[in-house]
Design a protein around this motif. Sequence first.
Motif, mmCIF file in Angstrom:
data_model
loop_
_atom_site.group_PDB
_atom_site.id
_atom_site.type_symbol
_atom_site.label_atom_id
_atom_site.label_comp_id
_atom_site.label_asym_id
_atom_site.label_seq_id
_atom_site.Cartn_x
_atom_site.Cartn_y
_atom_site.Cartn_z
ATOM 1 N N LYS A 13 -29.947 -34.063 -4.824
ATOM 2 C CA LYS A 13 -29.673 -34.415 -3.340
ATOM 3 C C LYS A 13 -29.812 -35.719 -2.616
ATOM 4 C CE LYS A 13 -30.139 -29.526 -1.618
ATOM 5 N NZ LYS A 13 -30.973 -28.616 -0.808
ATOM 6 N N MET A 14 -31.193 -36.278 -3.104
ATOM 7 C CA MET A 14 -31.452 -37.694 -2.660
ATOM 8 C C MET A 14 -30.562 -38.762 -3.274
ATOM 9 S SD MET A 14 -35.384 -37.350 -2.617
ATOM 10 C CE MET A 14 -35.909 -39.125 -2.028
ATOM 11 N N GLU B 214 -43.283 -25.154 -2.058
ATOM 12 C CA GLU B 214 -43.362 -26.066 -0.931
ATOM 13 C C GLU B 214 -44.584 -27.156 -1.049
ATOM 14 O OE1 GLU B 214 -40.487 -26.650 0.542
ATOM 15 O OE2 GLU B 214 -39.468 -24.673 -0.014
ATOM 16 N N ASP B 215 -44.099 -28.432 -0.304
ATOM 17 C CA ASP B 215 -45.315 -29.512 -0.352
ATOM 18 C C ASP B 215 -46.818 -29.068 -0.094
ATOM 19 O OD1 ASP B 215 -43.049 -30.934 -1.246
ATOM 20 O OD2 ASP B 215 -42.962 -31.961 0.933
ATOM 21 N N GLU C 288 -33.988 -30.211 -7.410
ATOM 22 C CA GLU C 288 -33.088 -29.956 -6.659
ATOM 23 C C GLU C 288 -32.941 -31.167 -5.662
ATOM 24 O OE1 GLU C 288 -33.480 -26.341 -5.018
ATOM 25 O OE2 GLU C 288 -33.181 -25.211 -6.997
ATOM 26 N N ARG C 289 -34.254 -31.416 -5.109
ATOM 27 C CA ARG C 289 -34.498 -32.408 -4.060
ATOM 28 C C ARG C 289 -34.051 -33.755 -4.579
ATOM 29 N NH1 ARG C 289 -40.272 -33.131 -1.704
ATOM 30 N NH2 ARG C 289 -39.877 -30.915 -1.277
ATOM 31 N N LEU C 290 -34.409 -34.113 -5.660
ATOM 32 C CA LEU C 290 -34.106 -35.359 -6.278
ATOM 33 C C LEU C 290 -32.417 -35.492 -6.462
ATOM 34 C CD1 LEU C 290 -35.074 -38.186 -7.483
ATOM 35 C CD2 LEU C 290 -35.180 -36.663 -9.719
ATOM 36 N N ARG D 8 -37.697 -27.040 -7.779
ATOM 37 C CA ARG D 8 -37.745 -27.242 -6.315
ATOM 38 C C ARG D 8 -37.352 -28.792 -6.150
ATOM 39 N NH1 ARG D 8 -38.789 -24.505 -2.065
ATOM 40 N NH2 ARG D 8 -37.762 -23.036 -3.179
ATOM 41 N N LEU D 9 -38.226 -29.495 -6.825
ATOM 42 C CA LEU D 9 -38.220 -31.104 -6.963
ATOM 43 C C LEU D 9 -36.928 -31.495 -7.443
ATOM 44 C CD1 LEU D 9 -41.983 -32.378 -7.209
ATOM 45 C CD2 LEU D 9 -40.577 -32.151 -5.175
ATOM 46 N N VAL E 76 -40.493 -38.851 -6.266
ATOM 47 C CA VAL E 76 -40.293 -37.303 -6.652
ATOM 48 C C VAL E 76 -40.218 -37.659 -8.108
ATOM 49 C CG1 VAL E 76 -38.480 -35.791 -6.421
ATOM 50 C CG2 VAL E 76 -39.140 -36.867 -4.266
#
Length: 227
Positions: A142-143, A106-107, A138-140, A135-136, A169
Amino acid sequence: MSRRSGILEFAVLGLLRESPMHGYELRKRLNTSLGVFRAFSYGTLYPCLKTLVTNGWLIEETGHAPEDALAASLAGRRAKIVYRLTAEGKEHFEELLSQTGPDAYEDEHFAARFAFFGQTSRDVRMRVLEGRRSRLEERLEKMRASLARTRERLDDYTLELQRHGMESVEREVRWLNELIESERAGRDLKGSASGGPAQQDNTSGATGGLPRPGVDPRPDTPDDTAT
């Protein structure tokens, strides 16, 4: 224990592993070396220190030397309390360093973990870096999916903000790829082959010869006056 207080305890133990410090020194190091703690106050730090003392991971000492305590007494001031890591505290910190669970990706927690990579074994560094990258990614994903769904409903400024977030990201993913490649090649912070932990540049809080993320660091803020 909240996640943020756990990160603070980890950082305090890590800094005190380097050398004993009093509260003002600790706060200054947390502010200047670990950007995630720029906004925290003495009201946050001292309860953390008391908890660590209660747990037996720190001890309190009066001043750095007998003459310090004497000078404070003659001046009618209280001697500064210096915090020193105990053997149990060192063992606990080393245990925390070895953990590679989801919180490490996490950040805020990742920033604190990365600051102490110089004290972390290479295999643990690899697992943390790869977990952060996953993790990033996955975040990318979703974005990108969210932007594709909402693009037609966004005004130009909101759309630009979304793109800026995605680019940030993407830059960190590229940075992580370079770090992971360096670790796999057996290069430490100075660029030489070594099987041991990397050496951290403690003079600047930087990452030595390793590639840096494409995000400009925030300027240092002036230290508050000690109370």
